[in-house]
Design an enzyme around this catalytic site. Structure first.
Site: not given
Ligand code: PRP
Length: 208
Positions: A103, A199, A202
């Site tokens: 994201r 998160d 994280d």
């Molecule tokens: C987070 C989470 C999802 C997404 C959800 O990932 O794990 O994949 O955000 O958000 P959305 O429904 O608004 O799309 P992130 O992009 O933070 O990446 P990461 O898993 O690498 O932390």
């Protein structure tokens, strides 16, 4: 409705551990895995079975076993990776389809940066795993990508959904059943789920 909240005291108990900001990285990983295993149980209720005969110590009986249909776990990177081990406890021979989605921190819009998906999927049951269903953009994008490969069955498991993400998936993918452990209050201005757990990536990988 395609988004199902799995209500069970053990699920809520384990979600409370994840939500607690004092939970360690190791405990967080373990509980994510345990919760995924519990939600997998609900998500796979309709797997195909075939009849067979088993000899118990006392007599023969007719029962059922799984047909051994092709099973694919599709984690959305990064955080979905933490859910793979829980599913492999039940489906140790599953294939893994990696989908990298990130994201944008300003716009909250997802972008695909990696994909490595077993082919073909036409006789496969595919279960997408991602702990967070926030705006729903990442899961919706992942489902679109997988649908282009025409899987036999497509479902998803998430840990927490925001109402906004639930509505997005029900609009974009009314044919896909999604199993979640909790439906939270909503999103903040940065599209983080409230009250949520922070998160997930994280906390799982120690990159706070
Ligand atoms: C987070 C989470 C999802 C997404 C959800 O990932 O794990 O994949 O955000 O958000 P959305 O429904 O608004 O799309 P992130 O992009 O933070 O990446 P990461 O898993 O690498 O932390």
């Amino acid at each position: 409705m395609p988004v199902h909240v799995v209500e069970h005291p053990v699920v809520t108990h384990k979600m409370s551990i994840l939500r607690d900001k004092s939970t360690s990285v190791q405990r967080f990983r373990d509980v994510v895995s345990e919760l995924t295993l519990l939600l997998s149980y609900e998500a796979t209720r309709d797997l195909e079975v075939r009849s067979c005969t088993v000899q118990t110590p006392l007599m023969a009986m007719q029962t059922h076993t799984l047909t051994g249909e092709d099973f694919v776990i599709a984690p959305i990177l990064r955080a979905g990776l933490g859910m793979v081990s829980g599913m492999l406890r039940i489906f140790p021979e599953a294939k893994i389809a990696h989908i990298g989605m990130r994201r944008d921190e300003e716009t909250a819009l997802p972008a695909t940066y990696y994909e490595n998906i077993p082919s073909p999927l036409t006789s496969s049951t595919v279960i997408v795993v991602d702990p967070m269903l926030a705006t729903g953009g990442s899961l919706s994008g992942g489902l679109n990508l997988l649908k282009s490969k025409k899987p036999k069955t497509l479902k998803a498991i998430c840990l927490i959904a925001a109402p906004e993400g639930k509505a997005r998936i029900e609009r974009d993918h009314p044919d896909v059943h999604v199993y979640v452990a909790a439906l939270d209050e909503g999103l903040n201005s940065r599209a983080f789920i409230l009250p949520g757990l922070g998160d997930a990536g994280d906390r799982m990988f120690g990159t706070l």
